[in-house]
Design an enzyme around this catalytic site. Sequence first.
Site, PDB file in Angstrom:
ATOM      1  N   GLY A 277      59.228  39.183  64.678  1.00 14.07           N
ATOM      2  CA  GLY A 277      59.742  37.878  64.301  1.00 14.07           C
ATOM      3  C   GLY A 277      60.178  37.782  62.859  1.00 14.07           C
ATOM      4  N   GLN A 278      59.256  38.102  61.947  1.00 17.95           N
ATOM      5  CA  GLN A 278      59.512  37.847  60.533  1.00 17.95           C
ATOM      6  C   GLN A 278      60.105  39.077  59.844  1.00 17.95           C
TER       7      GLN A 278
ATOM      8  N   LYS B  54      72.482  31.135  59.796  1.00 20.42           N
ATOM      9  CA  LYS B  54      71.364  30.904  58.875  1.00 20.42           C
ATOM     10  C   LYS B  54      71.451  31.842  57.673  1.00 20.42           C
TER      11      LYS B  54
ATOM     12  N   MET C  78      57.831  36.416  71.696  1.00 21.94           N
ATOM     13  CA  MET C  78      56.641  35.567  71.803  1.00 21.94           C
ATOM     14  C   MET C  78      56.273  35.152  73.229  1.00 21.94           C
TER      15      MET C  78
ATOM     16  N   CYS D 152      51.760  36.093  65.741  1.00 23.69           N
ATOM     17  CA  CYS D 152      53.127  36.537  66.050  1.00 23.69           C
ATOM     18  C   CYS D 152      53.168  37.917  66.692  1.00 23.69           C
ATOM     19  N   MET D 153      52.608  38.916  65.987  1.00 20.32           N
ATOM     20  CA  MET D 153      52.802  40.297  66.424  1.00 20.32           C
ATOM     21  C   MET D 153      51.518  40.987  66.868  1.00 20.32           C
TER      22      MET D 153
HETATM   23  N1  LIG Z   1      53.907  25.693  68.261  1.00 20.60           N
HETATM   24  C1  LIG Z   1      54.160  26.904  67.782  1.00 20.60           C
HETATM   25  N2  LIG Z   1      53.625  27.291  66.622  1.00 20.60           N
HETATM   26  C2  LIG Z   1      53.869  28.530  66.148  1.00 20.60           C
HETATM   27  C3  LIG Z   1      54.687  29.426  66.862  1.00 20.60           C
HETATM   28  C4  LIG Z   1      55.246  28.993  68.096  1.00 20.60           C
HETATM   29  O1  LIG Z   1      55.972  29.721  68.766  1.00 20.60           O
HETATM   30  N3  LIG Z   1      54.949  27.729  68.521  1.00 20.60           N
HETATM   31  N4  LIG Z   1      54.913  30.666  66.361  1.00 20.60           N
HETATM   32  C5  LIG Z   1      53.984  31.246  65.405  1.00 20.60           C
HETATM   33  C6  LIG Z   1      54.666  32.351  64.718  1.00 20.60           C
HETATM   34  S1  LIG Z   1      55.252  33.605  65.705  1.00 20.60           S
HETATM   35  C7  LIG Z   1      54.841  32.395  63.393  1.00 20.60           C
HETATM   36  S2  LIG Z   1      55.515  33.798  62.691  1.00 20.60           S
HETATM   37  C8  LIG Z   1      54.360  31.309  62.533  1.00 20.60           C
HETATM   38  C9  LIG Z   1      55.199  31.021  61.302  1.00 20.60           C
HETATM   39  O2  LIG Z   1      54.500  30.068  60.579  1.00 20.60           O
HETATM   40  P1  LIG Z   1      54.608  29.891  59.012  1.00 20.60           P
HETATM   41  O3  LIG Z   1      54.636  31.171  58.314  1.00 20.60           O
HETATM   42  O4  LIG Z   1      53.528  28.963  58.646  1.00 20.60           O
HETATM   43  O5  LIG Z   1      56.016  29.138  58.918  1.00 20.60           O
HETATM   44  P2  LIG Z   1      57.153  29.182  57.825  1.00 20.60           P
HETATM   45  O6  LIG Z   1      57.906  27.918  57.936  1.00 20.60           O
HETATM   46  O7  LIG Z   1      57.922  30.414  57.975  1.00 20.60           O
HETATM   47  O8  LIG Z   1      56.333  29.202  56.470  1.00 20.60           O
HETATM   48  C10 LIG Z   1      56.682  30.012  55.379  1.00 20.60           C
HETATM   49  C11 LIG Z   1      56.406  29.236  54.110  1.00 20.60           C
HETATM   50  O9  LIG Z   1      56.649  30.054  52.968  1.00 20.60           O
HETATM   51  C12 LIG Z   1      57.419  29.330  52.011  1.00 20.60           C
HETATM   52  N5  LIG Z   1      58.130  30.333  51.218  1.00 20.60           N
HETATM   53  C13 LIG Z   1      59.401  30.764  51.349  1.00 20.60           C
HETATM   54  N6  LIG Z   1      59.647  31.775  50.493  1.00 20.60           N
HETATM   55  C14 LIG Z   1      58.514  31.972  49.779  1.00 20.60           C
HETATM   56  C15 LIG Z   1      58.132  32.903  48.775  1.00 20.60           C
HETATM   57  O10 LIG Z   1      58.904  33.756  48.347  1.00 20.60           O
HETATM   58  N7  LIG Z   1      56.848  32.828  48.310  1.00 20.60           N
HETATM   59  C16 LIG Z   1      55.974  31.888  48.742  1.00 20.60           C
HETATM   60  N8  LIG Z   1      54.741  31.887  48.241  1.00 20.60           N
HETATM   61  N9  LIG Z   1      56.318  31.002  49.712  1.00 20.60           N
HETATM   62  C17 LIG Z   1      57.549  31.054  50.227  1.00 20.60           C
HETATM   63  C18 LIG Z   1      58.269  28.421  52.842  1.00 20.60           C
HETATM   64  O11 LIG Z   1      58.725  27.326  52.094  1.00 20.60           O
HETATM   65  C19 LIG Z   1      57.310  28.019  53.972  1.00 20.60           C
HETATM   66  O12 LIG Z   1      56.553  26.898  53.648  1.00 20.60           O
HETATM   67  O13 LIG Z   1      54.287  30.116  63.308  1.00 20.60           O
HETATM   68  C20 LIG Z   1      53.427  30.231  64.413  1.00 20.60           C
HETATM   69  N10 LIG Z   1      53.279  28.908  64.991  1.00 20.60           N
HETATM   70  N1  LIG Z   2      66.344  30.708  64.667  1.00 18.91           N
HETATM   71  C1  LIG Z   2      65.138  31.278  64.471  1.00 18.91           C
HETATM   72  N2  LIG Z   2      64.986  32.594  64.675  1.00 18.91           N
HETATM   73  C2  LIG Z   2      63.777  33.156  64.514  1.00 18.91           C
HETATM   74  C3  LIG Z   2      62.652  32.392  64.085  1.00 18.91           C
HETATM   75  C4  LIG Z   2      62.857  31.001  63.841  1.00 18.91           C
HETATM   76  O1  LIG Z   2      61.924  30.262  63.462  1.00 18.91           O
HETATM   77  N3  LIG Z   2      64.109  30.482  64.066  1.00 18.91           N
HETATM   78  N4  LIG Z   2      61.430  32.965  63.947  1.00 18.91           N
HETATM   79  C5  LIG Z   2      61.283  34.401  64.018  1.00 18.91           C
HETATM   80  C6  LIG Z   2      59.917  34.709  64.494  1.00 18.91           C
HETATM   81  S1  LIG Z   2      58.643  34.788  63.364  1.00 18.91           S
HETATM   82  C7  LIG Z   2      59.655  35.005  65.782  1.00 18.91           C
HETATM   83  S2  LIG Z   2      58.054  35.380  66.249  1.00 18.91           S
HETATM   84  C8  LIG Z   2      60.725  35.144  66.768  1.00 18.91           C
HETATM   85  C9  LIG Z   2      60.387  34.481  68.121  1.00 18.91           C
HETATM   86  O2  LIG Z   2      61.394  34.753  69.010  1.00 18.91           O
HETATM   87  P1  LIG Z   2      61.273  34.383  70.556  1.00 18.91           P
HETATM   88  O3  LIG Z   2      59.979  34.790  71.081  1.00 18.91           O
HETATM   89  O4  LIG Z   2      62.494  34.910  71.210  1.00 18.91           O
HETATM   90  O5  LIG Z   2      61.362  32.782  70.512  1.00 18.91           O
HETATM   91  P2  LIG Z   2      60.447  31.607  71.112  1.00 18.91           P
HETATM   92  O6  LIG Z   2      61.349  30.434  71.191  1.00 18.91           O
HETATM   93  O7  LIG Z   2      59.200  31.460  70.315  1.00 18.91           O
HETATM   94  O8  LIG Z   2      59.971  32.039  72.566  1.00 18.91           O
HETATM   95  C10 LIG Z   2      60.729  32.815  73.437  1.00 18.91           C
HETATM   96  C11 LIG Z   2      60.670  32.378  74.848  1.00 18.91           C
HETATM   97  O9  LIG Z   2      59.385  32.522  75.441  1.00 18.91           O
HETATM   98  C12 LIG Z   2      59.487  31.783  76.636  1.00 18.91           C
HETATM   99  N5  LIG Z   2      58.221  31.679  77.371  1.00 18.91           N
HETATM  100  C13 LIG Z   2      57.330  30.656  77.401  1.00 18.91           C
HETATM  101  N6  LIG Z   2      56.318  30.938  78.249  1.00 18.91           N
HETATM  102  C14 LIG Z   2      56.578  32.152  78.792  1.00 18.91           C
HETATM  103  C15 LIG Z   2      55.904  32.979  79.762  1.00 18.91           C
HETATM  104  O10 LIG Z   2      54.853  32.653  80.300  1.00 18.91           O
HETATM  105  N7  LIG Z   2      56.486  34.182  80.045  1.00 18.91           N
HETATM  106  C16 LIG Z   2      57.658  34.577  79.481  1.00 18.91           C
HETATM  107  N8  LIG Z   2      58.159  35.746  79.852  1.00 18.91           N
HETATM  108  N9  LIG Z   2      58.310  33.807  78.599  1.00 18.91           N
HETATM  109  C17 LIG Z   2      57.772  32.618  78.233  1.00 18.91           C
HETATM  110  C18 LIG Z   2      60.069  30.474  76.177  1.00 18.91           C
HETATM  111  O11 LIG Z   2      60.667  29.789  77.236  1.00 18.91           O
HETATM  112  C19 LIG Z   2      61.048  30.925  75.102  1.00 18.91           C
HETATM  113  O12 LIG Z   2      62.389  30.874  75.542  1.00 18.91           O
HETATM  114  O13 LIG Z   2      61.922  34.567  66.279  1.00 18.91           O
HETATM  115  C20 LIG Z   2      62.290  35.003  64.981  1.00 18.91           C
HETATM  116  N10 LIG Z   2      63.608  34.485  64.777  1.00 18.91           N
HETATM  117  S1  SF4 Z   3      68.312  38.828  59.738  1.00 21.52           S
HETATM  118 FE1  SF4 Z   3      68.215  37.356  61.447  1.00 21.52          FE
HETATM  119  S2  SF4 Z   3      68.570  35.368  60.483  1.00 21.52           S
HETATM  120 FE2  SF4 Z   3      69.275  36.923  59.024  1.00 21.52          FE
HETATM  121  S3  SF4 Z   3      71.465  37.187  59.436  1.00 21.52           S
HETATM  122 FE3  SF4 Z   3      70.372  38.713  60.652  1.00 21.52          FE
HETATM  123  S4  SF4 Z   3      70.068  37.741  62.642  1.00 21.52           S
HETATM  124 FE4  SF4 Z   3      70.565  36.102  61.183  1.00 21.52          FE
HETATM  125 MO   LIG Z   4      56.614  34.987  64.399  1.00 26.26          MO
END
Ligand SMILES: Nc1nc2c(c(=O)[nH]1)N[C@H]1C(S)=C(S)[C@@H](COP(=O)(O)OP(=O)(O)OC[C@H]3O[C@@H](n4cnc5c(=O)[nH]c(N)nc54)[C@H](O)[C@@H]3O)O[C@H]1N2
Ligand SMILES: Nc1nc2c(c(=O)[nH]1)N[C@H]1C(S)=C(S)[C@@H](COP(=O)(O)OP(=O)(O)OC[C@H]3O[C@@H](n4cnc5c(=O)[nH]c(N)nc54)[C@H](O)[C@@H]3O)O[C@H]1N2
Ligand code: SF4
Ligand SMILES: [Mo]
Length: 750
Positions: free
Chosen positions: A374-375, A79, A337, A168-169
Amino acid sequence: MSLTRRDFLIRTAAASALAVLGGPAAARAADETGDTKWTKGVCRYCGTGCGVYKGTRNGKLVAVKGDRENHNQGFVCLKGFLLPQILYASDRLTDPQIRKNGKLVKATWDEAMDLIASRFNESIEKHGPDSVAFYGSGQGYTEESYAANKLFRAGFGTNNVEGNPRLCMASAVGGYVTTFGKDEPFGCYEDIDHADTFFLIGSNMAECHPILFQRVTRRKESAPGTKVIVLDPRRTPTARIADLHISFKPGTDLSILNAMAHVMVVEGLVDREFIADFVTFGMGKEANKTWDEYVAFLEDFTPEKAAEVSGAPAEQIVEAARMFGASGRKTLSFWTMGLNQRTRGVWANNLVHNMHLITGKLGVPGSSSFSLTGQPNACGGVRDQGGLSHLLPYGRLSGKAEHRAEMEKLWNLPPGTLPDSPGKHAIAMFRALEAKEIKCIYIMCTNPGQTLPNLDRYRAAMKDPGTFVVVCDIYPTRTTELADVVLPAAAWSEKEGVFGCSERRYQLDAQVVEPSGNARPDFEILCDLARRTGHGDLLPFANPAEAWDEIRMIAKDTPYRFYGITRERLKKEHGILWPCPTEDHPGTKRRYVKGEDPNVPADWEKRICFYGRPDRRAVVWMRSQVGPEEPPDAEYPFYFTTGRVIEHWHSGTMTMRVRELKNAKSTAEVEIHPDDARRVGVKTSDEIRVTSRRGSVIFPVNVTDTSPVGMVFVNMHDQERLCNRIAIDAFDAGSKQPEFKICAVKLEKA
Ligand SMILES: Nc1nc2c(c(=O)[nH]1)N[C@H]1C(S)=C(S)[C@@H](COP(=O)(O)OP(=O)(O)OC[C@H]3O[C@@H](n4cnc5c(=O)[nH]c(N)nc54)[C@H](O)[C@@H]3O)O[C@H]1N2
Ligand SMILES: Nc1nc2c(c(=O)[nH]1)N[C@H]1C(S)=C(S)[C@@H](COP(=O)(O)OP(=O)(O)OC[C@H]3O[C@@H](n4cnc5c(=O)[nH]c(N)nc54)[C@H](O)[C@@H]3O)O[C@H]1N2
Ligand code: SF4
Ligand SMILES: [Mo]
């Protein structure tokens, strides 16, 4: 890219070869053309915070490669390496738009900004400051989040300043603050190279933090005897390197973690000296219990009982405890998460910290209790900078009069300027929008129209003509389609700012190209909004660098203390870990450790000082097993969980515009175990209807034993098939983080 190609991606990520294969080779190819200019920066995506070099030619970003002198040692994942494409899709937002007669139409910056300023000011005048709100992101730069925070609190007078890190956090913050007195991890990535045992729980590192996972894999390959324990209901690519993978019923981790502590106590794996020196015990909100009371509390959590509750074999729980607690070995825990997105997320965090505290596996190279962020800037820009409703910058609280007074002094505000009414956390904020208590909301760098749980409800609130919704993004999204005003933002690399990643490492990300069309950096837009609303004196900055100098001052007399991290140093160095009080300070690898952390008082005699707590001791909390808000029942018999795949970033707005990533995986799928597939009567590529109490969505089927029997998984990036219409918006009582990871659904062949 075919399915086999996708499998290759994941397998190589797990085997740690991906980064070596992809990045540098192709970047070298870009180099060979001769005139590519390389500028130091940071990856746009995950909280790993990989250092990169950005290659530009003829005013365009053409390549990204890893920075060899940064923590990622030259590696980037796929990525990161494909980042240039996110700038150049044909549908980039290049001009502001205003909704007129139901349709978004092109407007000038003056028209859009004047409209926003007058609507916000009017609302504040008529309905009070808490009728407006800011919803931000862990993906904006620190200077951007800071500008919004200052404008909304000090200018508009509201604590309605929130962001997606709540999703998220927040539970990790709650865990660190309750156990150690201060937020943020205290170890560093280098600990990976010293660890003997890795405890990975609720984290799919192989797909979500691939470069850190690669470092874990390298440690395992180079140091025989290194053990990896993975606790995840699913057999993820992360679990493939595990010596012990424990699958269990979602939401039962608390019973397993307490049972592991039980085994450690019974088998004498505890470090009594460490406990005597550095630990205290607590229950509820009070840290007033004793070791004996803790031991008595654990009596109830035998491995056999935990096995009954969780479905995990008792022997595996015992084995995990022995591996974790083995004396003389260093243990490093990582989680994400799977623990945080839970109605008992804070408690689950406490219980991981507990095991490190009772075994003394903390504060030495290789032993740490490390929540992965995460972010890219959830730590630096939001947690540290105070971008959640209950916070103020650098560890201060909006509900505390003395902290408000401190900020008023630092910001040159008359006493009493900062609001004392509590702000709204994310879910409460969108509920208040629904109730029209909040009338105007400014959404920046996040896509809540796709990523909030119980989505239909909050989409309706944003769409309602009675609310005024401003969305600032780089592409059209499922949120911009609901907006009253859409602002085109300059993207990563079209602007500059500071990111702070998981390990407290602050890094400068450089601008290398001009913004697309008429897009402007978020920072500039916010300064403009301040001027037009009559608060220009709050944000008098000519550029983000000037804001950074103010930010360093604001953090100076707090435990964050990064006054020494100047812009000039950030330009030259490859990231600096706070605390870093002076310009000649090298930064801090391990917090709380005497001789390393400048916050430990000079006359402190012991090895560790948990200075965030009044008694300088960390708390082992007694937390009982509490299950999810909505467990399966006869009508909705399956666990539903959602999360990530390696190819895509959240709502897919960026990665779905990268050709290779879109081809590798375009739609979301339901991962279902073969036994369940047979029961429901579906096979791979069929379609399945997933229904919860909130919504119903049809997805393609992927039959796989990654998911355990009784649980299905869906990846969240699909903009058509919105999995969050199904997810529940119940949240943790302490952290207010929603339980994305668990709800109940029924399944039918579609
Ligand atoms: N079902 C489900 N939902 C989840 C989660 C999950 O595990 N399951 N995880 C949650 C978590 S941990 C997270 S962190 C959230 C993430 O949720 P979001 O933050 O809503 O997801 P993103 O797709 O990262 O959205 C970022 C947006 O910013 C835009 N963008 C990119 N660069 C810039 C910039 O420089 N400026 C501006 N203004 N915009 C920009 C992108 O195009 C995108 O639309 O989702 C949550 N929702
Ligand atoms: N490729 C990629 N990388 C990312 C992101 C992305 O959107 N794409 N987003 C970034 C962000 S903002 C975040 S928050 C992180 C998230 O990173 P992770 O938390 O590692 O990813 P997830 O897939 O949301 O969830 C992790 C695991 O939680 C498990 N889980 C579900 N229920 C339970 C439970 O009850 N107990 C336990 N122990 N585990 C459970 C699921 O099976 C899943 O495998 O990733 C970051 N990195
Ligand atoms: S910051 Fe995350 S997404 Fe970017 S290169 Fe490193 S591991 Fe890959
Ligand atoms: Mo996140």
